[in-house]
Design an enzyme around this catalytic site. Structure first.
Site, short mmCIF file in Angstrom:
data_model
loop_
_atom_site.label_atom_id
_atom_site.label_comp_id
_atom_site.label_asym_id
_atom_site.label_seq_id
_atom_site.Cartn_x
_atom_site.Cartn_y
_atom_site.Cartn_z
N GLU B 62 0.82 -1.20 0.00
CA GLU B 62 0.00 0.00 0.00
C GLU B 62 0.86 1.27 0.00
O GLU B 62 0.94 1.97 -0.99
CB GLU B 62 -0.92 -0.04 1.22
CG GLU B 62 -2.18 0.73 1.02
CD GLU B 62 -3.26 0.30 2.01
OE1 GLU B 62 -2.95 -0.45 2.94
OE2 GLU B 62 -4.40 0.73 1.83
N GLU B 305 -6.56 17.54 39.78
CA GLU B 305 -7.54 18.59 40.03
C GLU B 305 -6.91 19.96 40.23
O GLU B 305 -7.54 20.97 39.96
CB GLU B 305 -8.39 18.22 41.25
CG GLU B 305 -9.38 17.13 40.91
CD GLU B 305 -10.20 16.65 42.08
OE1 GLU B 305 -9.80 16.93 43.23
OE2 GLU B 305 -11.23 16.01 41.86
#
Lengths: 99, 501
Positions: B62, B305
């Site tokens: 390919e 956080e």
């Protein structure tokens, strides 16, 4: 008519190789009337040439000249399609499709 | 005769395949467009060269070799260098830009086979990759011939003793194995790569569908494609529950909590701290780290956080100097926003950090922040894998989980990991006399006695202080605290003693 440069890549002396060579020779004689050069290459003997041309399928005919370069793959039994590939014909007729 | 395996070297894959690919055989890798098939085939050869000193041949149908060299450079593989060292050879079977191909009769793929054999001989290859078969069908458009020719090539490769893989395209994630429906009959083994869109998140998985004559782990395993590394398979359910257990205790950084836990945490345990927002989870994380640094242990903190500035400021507000610990090489803080990447990649990054820093303690604040970037299934797998990884390192891990409600409640995080963790500590708000107070209790302490009281927590600029039990209150964990009058309490206390007499 410009001169045709053709190279046919085959693998050894198999039935398929022989068939392709015979079919192609007869097409060339009938259609090109000597205006061609045909080189038959056995890639079992010259594997590097197969590598250089990136040959996948055998037999493969490469039409080097006149442009465009084209690959024609198979035992050359579908005469109409071979002619199409060599630009000696512009359309496929019904009976050319038998492979 | 039993089938030997060839360890591929692809991280995680050899584990789920029970040792690698069947040696000397052919395996089909199938997947939709963008499912990392080409990466798998390149990595198979690359790991062979890097880890096993096994050379490889890459047959491309390919992309051009030049494209592959370029595309794979970002994954850290210098193919050009290997080519010049005679370790890697390309067989270029990609479409040639010419006037096209015309089929004029029967043909075979002897030309390709001769080139493959030659390349294998040239580098002494043990591994062969073919990518992708679909392209040869479009190039030569005769399915029956190609099918039988591929079968012949597969047989020849086996006779040469090489282990080979080839890829094929699929059109759907769950459907036919391959587009032309013939590729899977050529191979002895089939592996499916998936790239599924689930709840707006892409999730890559690998499944071994069949290994002829040998065993493997069943089901889909998540994997990630990581820059400079390639494919990393995450072998979740294949993890063995085989951890060594240590009786050595470590301080959690708070003397009173150590006492509640019966003398501290175990050195190789996982502790889950659960609580609503603002009830002291980050503080507990900070004390856990400070407690480690005080004993000259190395601590690694993953924060999802807060930024590192915020964390350092928080710590100094509780009289802990994170900057000093960091300068002394005892602390490493890694702050990331959960949304920056997928969960699988977070997992791999965290493992890499742990491998690199080699900490004695790991803290994650908070684990539940990662919930929002994943599906429930993905999150559960993440937690199980991470927990297991940390336990294997024999280090202490403290995770925090935020509960969705202020009082009472549990989070998804807890549901998934409460059975894996060794200790669970709950921090809860207690509403009393129109005031919010904080309570702490040790819910679970595997392998040790512990204090079962719910005790009051106060926080000041020296950190956390654990006070008396809330003896006259019930229903704290359910989120409905109720005062019990003193008289009633005495009666309850004597209830069982009376009966015993």
């Amino acid at each position: 008519m410009s001169k045709y440069v053709l190279r046919l890549y085959v693998t050894g002396n198999t039935e398929r190789s022989k068939l392709a060579i015979v079919n192609l020779r007869s097409i060339c004689e009938n259609e090109l009337h000597g205006m061609y050069s045909l080189e038959v290459i056995d890639i079992l003997e010259h594997p590097q040439l197969a590598e250089d041309e990136k040959i996948l399928a055998t037999p493969t005919l490469i039409k080097e000249l006149p442009p465009p370069i084209r690959r024609i793959i198979g035992d050359m039994s579908a005469t109409g399609k071979v002619l199409l590939g060599l630009d000696l014909k512009s359309k496929i007729s019904e009976d050319d499709n038998d492979m | 005769m039993y089938v030997q395996k060839l360890a591929t070297g692809i991280p995680g894959f050899d584990f789920i395949s029970n040792g690698g690919l069947p040696k000397g055989r052919n395996t089909l890798i199938t997947g939709t467009s963008g499912s990392a098939k080409t990466i798998f085939t390149v990595q198979f050869l690359a790991e062979g060269i890097l880890q096993a000193n096994e050379n490889g041949v890459f047959i491309t149908f390919e992309e051009s070799p030049e494209d592959i060299r370029k595309n794979m450079h970002g994954l850290g593989w210098d193919i050009r260098k290997w080519e010049s060292e005679g370790k890697w050879a390309f067989v270029d079977a990609s479409p040639q830009i010419e006037g096209g191909v015309i089929i004029v009769g029967k043909f075979d793929l002897e030309g390709l086979l001769i080139r493959i054999k030659r390349a294998i001989d040239k580098v002494g290859a043990k591994r062969v990759s073919m990518d992708s078969l679909g392209a040869i069908f479009t190039q030569l458009s005769s399915i029956p011939i190609i099918r039988s020719e591929l079968f012949r090539i597969s047989v020849e490769l086996k006779q040469m003793g090489v282990t080979s893989i080839m890829t094929a395209e699929r059109t759907q994630e769950y459907g036919d194995i391959s587009r032309y429906g013939v590729e899977e009959f050529v191979a002895d083994n089939v592996i499916i790569l998936r790239n599924v869109l689930e709840a707006e998140k892409r999730r890559r998985t690998l499944e071994i569908l069949k290994f002829r004559g040998t065993n493997h782990q069943k089901g889909e395993y998540p994997f990630s494609v990581v820059p400079e590394k390639g494919i990393i398979v995450i072998p979740l359910s294949a993890i063995e529950l085989k951890h060594k257990s240590s009786m050595v205790r470590i301080s959690c950084g708070n003397d009173e909590l150590d006492k509640m836990c019966g003398g501290g945490f175990f050195r190789d345990s996982i502790i889950l701290v659960s609580g609503a927002t603002g009830c002291g989870k980050t503080l507990m994380t900070t004390e856990f780290i400070a407690g480690g640094a005080k004993k000259d242990e190395r601590c690694l903190l993953f924060a999802f956080e807060e930024s590192s500035d915020q964390l350092f400021r928080n710590a100094s507000g509780w009289s802990h100097d994170f900057e000093k610990m960091e300068n002394e090489g005892k602390l490493r803080v890694v702050c990331t926003y959960p949304e920056t990447t997928g969960l699988e990649e977070h997992l791999i990054r965290m493992k890499t950090e742990i491998d690199r820093f080699k900490p004695n303690r790991v803290a994650i604040d908070s684990l539940s922040a990662l919930e929002r970037i994943s599906t429930i299934k993905g999150f559960r797998e993440f937690v199980i894998d991470l927990t297991s990884f940390i336990k294997h390192q024999e280090i202490a891990g403290l995770f925090t989980a935020t509960t969705p409600t202020l009082t009472g409640g549990t989070s998804v995080t807890e549901t998934h990991i409460s059975t894996i963790t060794d200790s669970i500590i709950l921090l809860r708000y207690v509403e009393m006399y129109g005031e919010m107070r904080r309570g702490i209790t040790v819910l679970k302490m595997r392998g040790s006695a512990h204090n079962k009281d719910i005790r009051e927590v106060t926080i000041d600029n020296h950190g956390m202080h654990i006070g008396k039990s809330f003896t006259n209150v019930s229903g704290i964990l359910a989120g409905r605290p109720m005062q019990i009058p003193a008289g009633e309490l005495d009666r309850i206390n004597t209830l069982f003693t009376d009966e015993a007499k």
